[in-house]
Design a protein around this motif. Structure first.
Motif, PDB file in Angstrom:
ATOM      1  N   MET A 550       2.843   0.027   2.481  1.00 20.33           N
ATOM      2  CA  MET A 550       1.833  -0.632   1.651  1.00 20.33           C
ATOM      3  C   MET A 550       0.521  -0.768   2.420  1.00 20.33           C
ATOM      4  O   MET A 550       0.526  -1.149   3.590  1.00 20.33           O
ATOM      5  CB  MET A 550       2.320  -2.016   1.209  1.00 20.33           C
ATOM      6  CG  MET A 550       1.330  -2.704   0.250  1.00 20.33           C
ATOM      7  SD  MET A 550       1.790  -4.382  -0.232  1.00 20.33           S
ATOM      8  CE  MET A 550       1.117  -5.312   1.168  1.00 20.33           C
ATOM      9  N   ARG A 551      -0.561  -0.489   1.764  1.00 19.46           N
ATOM     10  CA  ARG A 551      -1.892  -0.651   2.330  1.00 19.46           C
ATOM     11  C   ARG A 551      -2.456  -1.969   1.811  1.00 19.46           C
ATOM     12  O   ARG A 551      -2.550  -2.185   0.616  1.00 19.46           O
ATOM     13  CB  ARG A 551      -2.764   0.517   1.895  1.00 19.46           C
ATOM     14  CG  ARG A 551      -4.203   0.478   2.382  1.00 19.46           C
ATOM     15  CD  ARG A 551      -4.962   1.669   1.837  1.00 19.46           C
ATOM     16  NE  ARG A 551      -4.861   1.736   0.375  1.00 19.46           N
ATOM     17  CZ  ARG A 551      -5.222   2.800  -0.350  1.00 19.46           C
ATOM     18  NH1 ARG A 551      -5.692   3.885   0.244  1.00 19.46           N
ATOM     19  NH2 ARG A 551      -5.100   2.786  -1.662  1.00 19.46           N
ATOM     20  N   THR A 552      -2.798  -2.870   2.739  1.00 21.61           N
ATOM     21  CA  THR A 552      -3.292  -4.184   2.324  1.00 21.61           C
ATOM     22  C   THR A 552      -4.717  -4.085   1.756  1.00 21.61           C
ATOM     23  O   THR A 552      -5.391  -3.062   1.893  1.00 21.61           O
ATOM     24  CB  THR A 552      -3.301  -5.167   3.499  1.00 21.61           C
ATOM     25  OG1 THR A 552      -4.264  -4.713   4.470  1.00 21.61           O
ATOM     26  CG2 THR A 552      -1.925  -5.281   4.143  1.00 21.61           C
ATOM     27  N   LEU A 553      -5.147  -5.178   1.134  1.00 20.19           N
ATOM     28  CA  LEU A 553      -6.503  -5.227   0.600  1.00 20.19           C
ATOM     29  C   LEU A 553      -7.538  -4.937   1.682  1.00 20.19           C
ATOM     30  O   LEU A 553      -8.497  -4.187   1.469  1.00 20.19           O
ATOM     31  CB  LEU A 553      -6.771  -6.606  -0.017  1.00 20.19           C
ATOM     32  CG  LEU A 553      -6.078  -6.946  -1.334  1.00 20.19           C
ATOM     33  CD1 LEU A 553      -6.232  -8.433  -1.633  1.00 20.19           C
ATOM     34  CD2 LEU A 553      -6.667  -6.120  -2.464  1.00 20.19           C
ATOM     35  N   PHE A 554      -7.339  -5.540   2.860  1.00 16.49           N
ATOM     36  CA  PHE A 554      -8.302  -5.357   3.943  1.00 16.49           C
ATOM     37  C   PHE A 554      -8.308  -3.913   4.430  1.00 16.49           C
ATOM     38  O   PHE A 554      -9.378  -3.338   4.691  1.00 16.49           O
ATOM     39  CB  PHE A 554      -7.983  -6.311   5.095  1.00 16.49           C
ATOM     40  CG  PHE A 554      -9.012  -6.309   6.187  1.00 16.49           C
ATOM     41  CD1 PHE A 554     -10.242  -6.911   6.014  1.00 16.49           C
ATOM     42  CD2 PHE A 554      -8.754  -5.671   7.395  1.00 16.49           C
ATOM     43  CE1 PHE A 554     -11.198  -6.897   7.020  1.00 16.49           C
ATOM     44  CE2 PHE A 554      -9.693  -5.650   8.409  1.00 16.49           C
ATOM     45  CZ  PHE A 554     -10.929  -6.267   8.224  1.00 16.49           C
ATOM     46  N   GLN A 555      -7.131  -3.308   4.532  1.00 15.24           N
ATOM     47  CA  GLN A 555      -7.058  -1.911   4.973  1.00 15.24           C
ATOM     48  C   GLN A 555      -7.717  -0.977   3.954  1.00 15.24           C
ATOM     49  O   GLN A 555      -8.413  -0.035   4.329  1.00 15.24           O
ATOM     50  CB  GLN A 555      -5.596  -1.526   5.195  1.00 15.24           C
ATOM     51  CG  GLN A 555      -4.973  -2.188   6.413  1.00 15.24           C
ATOM     52  CD  GLN A 555      -3.467  -2.029   6.457  1.00 15.24           C
ATOM     53  OE1 GLN A 555      -2.829  -1.740   5.435  1.00 15.24           O
ATOM     54  NE2 GLN A 555      -2.881  -2.222   7.631  1.00 15.24           N
TER      55      GLN A 555
END
Length: 579
Positions: A550-555
């Motif tokens: 999963m790619r976070t919002l920040f990433q």
């Protein structure tokens, strides 16, 4: 009874006794005009003609009632069809117009407005130029010829109220001085709201907001006057300030346009305005609220032509689109979209519904309120004042043989339990939840009292999202992030340049123009389900999701920075990771 009134009464009796649903030649030609100009779909025209045989409403009134055309569109179309001029704001009368023995009740019943007498011709404003009876009656009763002008129905009704409303207070001794004062004040506000300067001011503010691509107009009374602010690209900015004595009349004008109770100033009210601005059909969601210095109002601008119900336009890349499409392709289960107010959750759900909106599916939604009307989807607005809640509507939906359900927001345990039940009984359910991250949605549902085994059986994907401002492509300034920043945020050497906001005429010196989405998508895996059954906290669930890709919002935000879409400062402003 005067001869003038007697003649009008005779004609009214004759009309009521000879009423028929048969269309006049003029109305038939107007239907053909709507069809030839493709102003109304063939399906809508068929429905309109069917209803004309079942109701006593006239054609123009039925067009408005069915929402086939907005008031402004209908006025413009009728003026064009009839070859009549449109009424300008400057032509509105400021007081009663003397026409013989004026029968005000007739003008109210036929919804027409006398605006003056020029060279022995009576100038009349109407909104239904197809109604020949009222014009023939006036010419017959007055013995004068008429000059007709076309405007909207609400303009005529407002003017009739403000000009011909009785000004004398009841003589009943039970009415207190305060109540009498209130009535006088309400009358005064109605008068002010119908005055041309106030109408022009409100229209100018609305036009300026549309031109500025604002999402909201804020009208805020203060000690020194009425503050007018626009929210554009997620941020509020001051626009202008009006004198204090005009503030109440501006708010009253907005309330009249939205069909709200102008006399109620102690309680919040909600309403809606439909209008054509700069050639576009635009809805305004209006909310008023009492404050220390008077009523405030917020107009949410819902531009149907400007909304992009497309995942590419919303900023979803190929990876995210695959995850969402796999989730909505399932015959049952739950897809949740999370984020704070104003993060685009409903738009994402609309885009998902558009993808699966096919003739073989029945889709029902309950929303607070319905922001955009979607074709072939049954949309129900929330009405808590009569007991129509999310839970109540959802419970009723299950008895209507649906395939897909959309609930505007899961706010309480009852709604969550019915949503779970719907997913368990073979329905696909889409909804939103107010949490700061995708993982936090799971713990929020557990905190509501949802059984963990039911949650793991029904929840498939949770999307977390934020809206970030896009850099203006005409003035964004390139720079190279320092080594410290590269090391701290793991910026690869393959990204030599970032961009920051500049400022030019195209973006009104803001450095930003438009918005895009940052998204994280948490897919329920066996490992995550096991942690949910153990009631693990959101941080642990998120770390497992990140380990699984999963790619976070920040990433995702850093990727948008590297692509030159937005600035690092903007990503840090909207994401929860501030480092």
């Amino acid at each position: 009874m005067s001869p003038f009134s007697s003649k009008l009464r005779l004609l009214q009796v004759m009309e009521s006794s000879s009423h028929t649903t048969t269309l006049s030649e003029t109305e038939s030609r107007f239907l053909a005009h709507l069809a030839s100009r493709e102003l109304v779909s063939a399906l809508a025209l068929e429905r309109l003609q069917r209803l004309l045989d079942e109701t006593t409403d006239n054609l123009a009134a039925l067009v408005l009632k069915l929402g086939l055309l907005s008031e402004d569109d209908l006025a413009r179309t009728l003026a064009e069809f009839s070859g009549l001029p449109a009424l300008s704001l400057e032509q509105l009368p400021v007081g009663p117009v003397a026409i013989g023995n004026l029968n005000v009740s007739f003008f109210r019943s036929r919804e027409i407005l006398p605006i003056g007498v020029v060279d022995e011709r009576i100038h009349i404003a109407c909104w239904n130029s197809l109604d020949d009876y009222a014009m023939r009656a006036l010419e017959y009763a007055s013995g004068s010829t008429l000059a007709r002008f076309v405007t909207t129905r609400s303009t005529i009704l407002s003017a009739l109220d403000s000009i011909y409303m009785p000004r004398t207070l009841p003589s009943d001794s039970m009415i207190s001085t305060n109540e009498a004062y209130e009535d006088e004040e309400i009358d005064r506000l109605k008068d002010l709201a119908s005055e041309a300067p106030v109408i022009r001011l409100v229209q100018r503010v609305i036009n300026a907001a549309i031109a500025a691509k604002a999402s909201d107009i804020h009208l805020e009374p203060a000690k020194e006057g009425l503050h007018i602010r626009f929210r554009a690209d997620g941020l509020l900015r001051d626009v202008e300030q009006q004198p204090k004595d005009i503030g109440a009349s501006v708010i009253s004008r907005v309330k009249v346009m939205a069909g709200l109770n102008i006399a109620e100033r102690r309680l919040p009210q909600d309403g809606r305005i439909r209008a054509t601005i700069q050639g576009k059909d635009i809805d305004f969601r209006v909310a008023t609220s009492p404050t220390l210095h008077g009523e405030s109002a917020v107009l949410r601008i819902l531009d149907r032509d400007d909304i992009a119900l497309d995942f590419d336009a919303l900023g979803f890349d190929a990876q995210l689109q695959t995850i969402v499409r796999e989730a909505i392709a399932r015959p049952h289960g739950i897809l949740l979209v999370t984020g704070p107010t104003g993060s685009g959750k409903t738009t994402t759900l609309y885009a998902a519904l558009k993808e699966i909106n096919t003739p073989d599916r029945k889709i029902l939604t309950v929303e607070d309120p319905v922001e955009y009307v979607l074709e072939r989807i049954n949309q129900v607005p929330l009405k808590t004042q009569i007991g129509l809640t999310f839970a109540g509507a959802l419970r009723a939906f299950l008895r209507q043989d649906p395939d897909v359900l959309m609930v505007g927001e899961i706010r309480d345990r009852e709604t969550a339990e019915i949503a779970i039940q719907a997913a368990l009984t073979g329905h696909l359910l889409l909804s939103t939840l107010h949490t700061n991250s995708a993982a936090a949605a799971i713990t929020r549902l557990l905190d509501m009292g949802i059984d963990d085994y039911l949650l793991t059986s029904t929840l498939h994907v949770v999307i977390g999202q934020r809206l970030v401002r896009k850099l203006c492509p005409a003035c964004k300034v390139p720079y190279s992030p320092s080594e410290d920043v590269r090391s701290r945020w793991c910026v690869p050497d393959s990204t030599p340049l970032w961009y920051r906001a500049g400022g030019c005429e195209k973006c009104q010196k803001n450095g930003y123009k438009g918005r895009t989405t940052l998204v994280e998508a948490l897919v329920m895996s066996d490992a995550i389900r096991a942690k949910v059954l153990n009631h693990a906290d959101a941080n642990l669930i998120e770390s497992i999701a990140v380990d699984q890709g999963m790619r976070t919002l920040f990433q995702h935000g850093l990727e948008r920075v590297a692509a030159g879409d937005t600035s690092f400062e903007e990503v840090r402003r909207v994401s929860s990771f501030n480092g």
